[in-house]
Write an enzyme that holds these catalytic residues in place. Structure first.
Site, short mmCIF file in Angstrom:
data_model
loop_
_atom_site.label_atom_id
_atom_site.label_comp_id
_atom_site.label_asym_id
_atom_site.label_seq_id
_atom_site.Cartn_x
_atom_site.Cartn_y
_atom_site.Cartn_z
N CYS A 19 -21.95 -15.06 18.11
CA CYS A 19 -20.65 -14.57 18.60
C CYS A 19 -19.54 -15.25 17.81
O CYS A 19 -19.78 -16.15 17.00
CB CYS A 19 -20.48 -14.83 20.09
SG CYS A 19 -20.40 -16.58 20.51
N CYS A 22 -19.17 -19.03 17.90
CA CYS A 22 -20.05 -19.78 16.98
C CYS A 22 -19.33 -20.00 15.66
O CYS A 22 -19.33 -21.11 15.11
CB CYS A 22 -21.35 -19.01 16.74
SG CYS A 22 -22.38 -18.77 18.19
N ASP A 445 5.12 0.84 -14.29
CA ASP A 445 5.20 0.65 -15.73
C ASP A 445 4.93 2.00 -16.40
O ASP A 445 4.05 2.74 -15.95
CB ASP A 445 4.17 -0.38 -16.18
CG ASP A 445 4.12 -0.52 -17.69
OD1 ASP A 445 5.15 -0.86 -18.27
OD2 ASP A 445 3.04 -0.26 -18.26
#
Length: 763
Positions: A19, A22, A445
């Site tokens: 989970c 953890c 550009d």
């Protein structure tokens, strides 16, 4: 003055996480090491760690192990090595456990819920079936809870283990010491609430049902996570698996042909690519002519012609004749591997919106344990039966799961970046998603971005009485002997019109001024006005005006003359990409203001801008000043995205709030950008911004659901309004919902053609 501390980075593969809490624990433990900065991702099960020389990778792994998990240095998938049997994948293993557990749990639940099926001493059958369900089916939860308890921590598994073991233990007590063994008595949670008689109620169906629902949720979650990473795996698996290498070959391509795994190919070796085969690795054609299907990289369905000296990219498909190729980049250095690395880097990182979720997950489980204990005490103090108090406390333990919270961001990021790879969009990191939301100005550009960056023949203007095809044929005949970009444009323009050049004699180049030669009986001079002046050739008024107009528009104009008379003017221009106008229009629909940036003169820039629909133009900008232009726009309150492809764009790309590098450009520009557009198609700018924004919206939607679920569910459970078994189902479904919501990104937008559209080929 102390010497600067050098810093290294490593990626660890973490095992045993169940989970988000953890992941939070591991991250906290690693970050306590001096100089270490770690980011642990629950969805990808990886940790990105930066650490000083004073800390070793072994120490990092040891710290993770001490926390109760496994760790190893992450090794990228080697596509040349057969992958593990998919039947042994984590999802497959969970599926097998789920099916057997479901078969055992179904009779328990049916007997508890359907009184008509209850027979004498049916509770003992429920006990016999519940033992393997709780202790074998739920072994993963109990093992993880025990491991965390030994390290003084509590996670989601702690809640599940406590809840199911409590329900099982209470049921065993009631069965042996209470009235549950009396024949014909109906049992179940609802009856416990009605009668308030804990001794006469068993909860085997709760313990078994919760385990089944949680295993189902974890199975669907794991399978969905595997599907979420499928784009990256598919990208990695595109490459050829075997290659025909020429061992002992000379430069000409002779040698003994040997079929070997592509992983054994070495840089500098020659290998063969037959028609229909994939190119084994990046290289340069040594012998042969063919057409290469580049659609897996560029999305373009038209094959690219290659000849000796032309570069080829690994995993593209040879659609023509046989080629001999010299390997130049192998393994992790190839373009395909670098693309995959960019995608994986983005998937492993964390978006800023995830930080709050991580902090909540880190303290969530201890808070839930306190709430469950408080619920039990509160019900008992108010005079409720022990069955009611116990049921409410168990429901709180089971309903409160931070999994959905921990999965909300990484699964959406995993799917979104993988989908981007399919569409030719490489998002470098999760922080990029936040940038796209605020962009209001796009600086483009000109050369190589809005235009092709390649000189092409735009117009043939003949003198009065001259034939334009004859003018172009004569010009191409002489220019065929030159390698100048203008010369190549003239030759290509003649070829496009089906004109064949004639033999040329006495060819002479005049260093930037032009060329001359003898075509048949005609003494031909082609070039700038200065060269024609040397030959005393003057331009008639119409040609002079046409030449002047072309140059005012920023184009290159050269004069073709023979036998002392000017015969025509050839106009050479950097062609606008056919998709640029559509791309600019798409940017406007996104609420963005396009700005054209170029070093060309204002007239040339205005011509290009008008053709693609750009109103704001910044012209005559030196390469070194592009960075200043972006800064000025930012200082004026604009949030700027910069799109470029050249070395001189790198600084501006890095300065911009969002840098988009054309994948057809230089490595420097690609490195400086936040997003790489593999195809070089300007339309993917809009696609990239849309994908980033919808991924961010999905993350926020997931977080809203995850927070809202827990805020609403825990009070309901504490109030005794949720059956513990239903609580388990709801908890599992919350995680599945979040992952499934993220998976919707896999179908955005409908795939027309992309990096996965390459035809099947022999390996």
């Amino acid at each position: 003055m102390s010497a600067p501390v050098s810093e290294r980075s490593i990626e660890l593969e973490i095992g045993g996480m169940t989970c988000a809490s953890c992941a939070a624990r591991i991250e906290k433990k690693l970050n306590r090491l001096e100089g270490v900065t770690a980011s642990v991702n629950y969805a990808t099960e990886k940790a990105m760690v930066s650490f000083p020389d004073s800390v070793s990778p072994e120490q990092l792994i040891e710290r993770v192990v001490d926390t109760g998990y496994t760790a190893q240095v992450y090794a990228p998938v080697d596509t040349a090595v057969p992958q593990e049997d998919p039947t042994l994948s984590p999802a497959a293993q969970l599926r097998n456990r789920l099916l057997l557990t479901l078969a055992l749990a179904a009779p328990i639940i049916v007997l508890a819920m359907v009184p008509a099926l209850q027979f004498r001493n049916w509770q003992w059958l429920s006990l016999a079936l519940a033992v393997p369900v709780v202790f074998w089916g739920g072994a993963g939860f109990h093992r993880a809870a025990w491991t965390n308890a030994r390290h003084g921590a509590a996670t989601m598994d702690t809640l599940i283990s406590l809840g199911t073991l409590a329900a099982f233990g209470w049921s065993v007590y009631a069965l042996f010491f209470g009235m549950a063994g009396m024949p014909g008595m109906r049992h179940g949670f609802s009856l416990a609430v009605e009668r308030g008689d804990a001794a006469s109620n068993i909860y085997f169906e709760v313990a078994a049902g919760v385990i089944v629902f949680l295993l189902a949720g974890r199975y669907f979650e794991t399978r969905a996570k595997e599907r979420a990473g499928s784009a990256l795996r598919a990208l990695l698996e595109m490459g050829a698996k075997e290659v025909s290498v020429l061992r002992g070959a000379a430069a000409g391509g002779s040698g003994a042909e040997i079929r070997i795994p592509v992983g054994e190919l070495r840089s500098g070796e020659l290998f063969l690519v037959r028609p229909g085969e994939k190119v084994a690795t990046d290289g340069v054609v040594v012998e042969g002519n063919s057409a290469i299907d580049m659609s897996m990289l560029t999305g373009e369905s038209v094959p690219v012609e290659v000849a000796p000296g032309a570069p080829v990219v690994g995993a593209t498909v040879n659609a023509g004749g046989m080629l001999t190729v010299r390997a130049t980049r192998i393994g992790a250095d190839t373009q395909l591997a670098q693309m995959a690395a960019l995608v994986e880097q983005a998937q492993t990182g964390k978006a800023p919106v995830q930080r709050l979720a991580d902090r909540v997950a880190g303290i969530f489980v201890p808070i839930v344990l306190v709430i469950a204990a408080a619920t039990l005490i509160a019900w008992l103090v108010t005079g409720a039966s022990s069955a009611v108090a116990f049921g409410a406390a168990v429901a709180v333990l089971i309903i409160a799961c931070p999994c959905a919270l921990g999965l909300a961001t990484p699964t959406a990021l995993l799917v979104g970046t993988g989908r981007g790879a399919q569409l030719g969009i490489l998002i470098k990191g999760p922080q990029v998603l936040e940038s796209t939301r605020r962009i209001d100005t796009v600086v483009l550009d000109k050369t190589g971005t809005v235009t092709t960056g390649t000189m092409t023949l735009a117009e043939v203007i003949p003198a009065e009485g001259a034939d334009p095809d004859e003018v172009l044929t004569v010009a191409a005949s002489v220019e065929h002997g030159s390698e100048h970009p203008v010369a190549r444009a003239v030759v290509a323009g003649a070829a496009d019109r089906g004109l064949r050049p004639d033999p040329v004699q006495q060819f002479v180049g005049h260093g930037g001024k032009g060329v001359q030669g003898l075509v048949g009986e005609r003494a031909v001079v082609i070039g700038r006005t200065e060269l024609l002046d040397d030959w005393s050739i003057t331009l008639p008024e119409p040609l002079a005006e046409a030449k002047s107009a072309a140059e005012s528009a920023g184009r290159t104009a050269i004069v073709v003359a023979w036998d002392g008379v000017a015969r025509g003017v050839l106009v050479i221009a950097d062609a606008i990409k056919p998709t640029s106008a559509d791309a600019v229009a798409d940017m406007r629909t996104l609420g963005l203001t396009p700005v054209l940036l170029t070093g060309d003169n204002a007239a040339a820039a205005r011509t290009v801008a008008d053709q693609v629909g750009i109103e704001e133009v910044i012209a005559e900008v030196l390469p070194s000043d592009k960075l200043d232009v972006v800064k000025r726009l930012q200082d004026s309150g604009k949030v700027v995205a910069m799109v470029g492809d050249g070395v001189n764009d790198a600084a501006a790309l890095a300065q911009a709030d969002l840098g988009l590098a054309m994948g057809t450009g230089t490595d420097v520009a690609i490195e400086a950008g936040d997003i790489t557009l593999v195809r070089g198609d300007l339309r993917t700018v809009g696609t990239a911004i849309r994908l980033s924004r919808i991924t961010l919206r999905t993350i926020k939607g997931n977080l809203f659901w995850a927070f809202g679920y827990n805020i609403a569910a825990i009070p309901l459970a504490a109030a005794g309004l949720l059956n513990p078994m239903l609580a388990g189902a709801a908890m599992a479904l919350s995680s599945v919902f979040v992952v499934s919501n993220s998976l919707r990104l896999r179908r955005w937008p409908p795939l027309r053609s992309g990096v996965f559209a390459a035809p099947k080929a022999r390996r």
